[in-house]
Enzyme design. Structure first.
Site, short mmCIF file in Angstrom:
data_model
loop_
_atom_site.label_atom_id
_atom_site.label_comp_id
_atom_site.label_asym_id
_atom_site.label_seq_id
_atom_site.Cartn_x
_atom_site.Cartn_y
_atom_site.Cartn_z
N HIS A 1 37.92 24.30 30.90
CA HIS A 1 36.58 24.55 31.44
C HIS A 1 36.11 23.42 32.36
CE1 HIS A 1 35.04 22.04 27.98
NE2 HIS A 1 34.18 21.67 28.90
N ASP B 1 41.52 26.47 25.83
CA ASP B 1 40.70 25.62 26.70
C ASP B 1 41.42 24.32 27.04
OD1 ASP B 1 38.54 24.92 28.25
OD2 ASP B 1 37.38 24.07 26.60
N GLY C 1 30.34 15.51 30.04
CA GLY C 1 31.21 14.63 30.82
C GLY C 1 32.35 14.07 29.99
N ASN C 2 32.20 14.10 28.66
CA ASN C 2 33.28 13.66 27.77
C ASN C 2 34.35 14.74 27.58
OD1 ASN C 2 30.99 11.67 26.32
ND2 ASN C 2 33.07 10.89 26.32
N SER C 3 34.03 15.97 27.97
CA SER C 3 34.98 17.06 27.77
C SER C 3 36.32 16.73 28.41
CB SER C 3 34.43 18.35 28.38
OG SER C 3 33.40 18.88 27.60
N LEU D 1 48.63 43.20 20.88
CA LEU D 1 48.67 44.43 20.09
C LEU D 1 48.19 45.62 20.89
CD1 LEU D 1 49.22 45.70 17.35
CD2 LEU D 1 46.91 45.07 16.64
N VAL E 1 44.87 46.69 21.40
CA VAL E 1 43.74 47.41 20.83
C VAL E 1 42.46 46.61 21.05
CG1 VAL E 1 45.10 48.55 19.04
CG2 VAL E 1 44.03 46.35 18.54
N THR E 2 41.33 47.31 21.09
CA THR E 2 40.03 46.67 21.12
C THR E 2 39.49 46.66 19.70
OG1 THR E 2 39.65 47.52 23.34
CG2 THR E 2 37.73 46.74 22.15
N ILE E 3 39.03 45.52 19.24
CA ILE E 3 38.65 45.36 17.84
C ILE E 3 37.23 44.81 17.72
CG2 ILE E 3 40.99 45.09 16.93
CD1 ILE E 3 40.66 42.08 17.14
#
Length: 508
Positions: free
Chosen positions: A134, A164, A240-242, A297, A299-301
């Site tokens: 990000h 991420d 800013g630490n990310s 898989l 599928v929508t879950i």
């Protein structure tokens, strides 16, 4: 006689002093013994380095050069409202205007402006840098500033949105200082940790310390994120630490600082880091392939809530609900159907959608696994061959929203209203109005008279209580039957854009 009395008094006093002396002596011995015992109990050596007892300076000094600041360049038009005013340029412009010389503001040179993004750390002397995805998402140009203020351009080697993480590369004539990953499994709650980064974009090389407050935290920072074992710390971590490193006292990276919990946007003592044992294999795959392939898989879950379970006639919320099966996907080929409840995957109990996504992601690609489902309250076991998510990404149905906002109301249509929601039969006019394909059948929501609702105007209802529906009279019938049976709700399967989801409608 008087002398005899004096002698007797002296003898008594001497005797008393002797007794007191003995008692005091015994008391001193007991006290000394207790003190020795107390000293022995507290003299056990602590497992903390001598340097860390008083200062972290010797620990962090060799680490700081391996931590970098990450920024990008934006070009700001010098005439834009947001640009900083240049007094000299303004005077020149005023002079040109007085001479009736037209100014083409669009041709005025744009001023480059450095925009801070976050932090990172070098893991190899050849310039490989780890950070959060990000931090560099949707950025064309990535700049790296080293601890000695050297600035270099970086290229993106690869990224993984589900954890991420991102891997960058800078080129340097000289070998660069670097740090190594440690074993986050060895870290314990209460251990000292050190964070180094670039808070607020202009405080590079900032060192903070704290302890591990908890391990294995599952936080919903992003619906796509499958990390469910964050390290929590009270070390000061700010914007800013990310992407910066979290070190143990052995100078090893045991976490990648990723998020903070704060209603104010600044540190309040609750920060989260991706464990090194989660990050290491991802970084290795990014080094090798530039991407990470995971199981799919197809599928929508969605999670089973108490209302949804009640609508399905279930007594618990075990498992996850299949809201949609992608055509020709692994689930479709294995026989999974909309409305099935997945309760086990590869012999692992399924608790919720995030846990299932993690399990599926780790499943071996192109290999068969056993999936246990609940259909019509009966358990079935299906063999499923898992494919790569590079073909298509599986998402939770609740992630997608209806991009088309519809505010106008439908009138002059055969309709009924339940709970301030108006349902209408699917006419050709409504198909065109709400862009519903010709092969779709059901009833449509045409109006909602409440501020907050799980439904939206234009939603297509294709199924109620796992029964197909194509007329509002069926909705009326099922609603009234549920009312007579003292049920709290009926369960509607809605289609919204390309997504499906089950939504309970309260019976009132």
């Amino acid at each position: 006689m008087v002398n005899l009395k004096i002698v007797i008094v002296i003898i008594v006093l001497i005797s008393s002093n002797v007794v007191l002396a003995k008692e005091n002596s015994r008391s001193l011995k007991v006290a000394a013994q207790e003190e020795n015992e107390f000293t022995e109990i507290n003299s056990a050596p602590l497992k903390v380095s001598e340097a860390a007892r008083y200062s972290f300076a010797d620990i962090v000094e060799p680490l700081i050069p391996a931590v970098v600041n990450i920024s990008t360049i934006e070009y700001v038009n010098s005439k834009s409202e947001n640009a900083e005013k240049d007094p000299l340029q303004e005077k020149v412009n005023d002079f040109l205007e007085k001479l009736n010389i037209p100014l083409n503001l669009e041709e005025v040179d744009q001023t480059p402006k450095s925009v801070p993004l976050g932090s990172g750390f070098i893991i190899e002397p050849n310039g490989l840098i780890v950070t959060n995805y990000h931090v560099i998402a949707n950025v064309d140009k990535i700049n790296i500033k080293l601890a000695d203020n050297t600035e270099l351009s970086a290229k993106l080697i690869g990224n993984d949105t589900k954890t991420d993480l991102a891997l960058l590369k800078i080129d340097s004539e000289e070998p660069l200082p670097f740090v190594e990953f440690g074993d986050s499994n060895d870290a314990r709650v209460g251990d000292w940790v050190i964070a180094i980064g670039n808070p607020f974009g202009n405080l590079g090389g900032t060192v903070t310390s704290g302890i591990i407050s908890s391990k294995g935290r599952d936080i919903d920072i992003d619906t796509d994120n499958i990390v469910d074992n964050f390290i929590q710390t009270d070390a000061a971590i700010n914007n800013g630490n990310s992407g910066g490193p979290m070190f143990n006292l052995d100078q090893k990276v045991i976490g990648v600082n990723t998020a903070i919990f704060s209603p104010l946007g600044t540190n309040i003592g609750i920060g989260f880091a991706i464990p090194s044992n989660t990050a290491k294999p991802i970084i290795e795959r990014l080094k090798k392939d530039g991407k990470v392939s995971r199981g799919r898989l197809g599928v929508t879950i969605q999670d089973l809530t108490e209302d949804i379970s009640e609508g399905l006639g279930l007594k618990n919320t075990r498992g996850v609900l299949v809201a949609k099966v992608q055509e020709d996907g692994p689930g479709d080929k294995a026989g999974i159907k909309t409305g099935d409840i997945i309760i086990e995957f590869a012999d692992i109990p399924v608790k919720n959608t995030k846990k299932l996504r993690v399990i599926i992601a780790d499943a071996p690609i192109d290999q068969e696994v056993k999936v246990k489902i609940l259909r019509d309250k009966k358990e079935l076991e299906l063999p499923i061959k898992i494919t790569s998510d590079n073909e298509e990404v599986t998402k939770d149905s609740t992630e997608e929203t209806n991009k088309k906002e519809i505010t106008n109301k439908e009138e002059n249509n055969l309709s009924i209203t339940k709970n301030n929601i108006t349902f209408g039969n699917l006419t050709e006019e409504l198909r065109q109005k709400y862009t519903i394909p010709q092969d779709k059948m059901g009833i449509v929501i045409t109006n909602i008279d409440e501020e907050e609702s799980s439904f939206k105007i234009g939603d297509l209802i294709t199924n109620i209580n796992q029964k197909s529906i194509d007329d509002i009279s069926k909705l009326e019938e099922l609603y009234e039957n549920a009312k007579k049976s003292d049920k709290k709700n009926i369960l509607l399967l809605i289609e919204r854009g390309s997504s499906n989801m089950f939504v309970p409608l309260q019976v009132m």
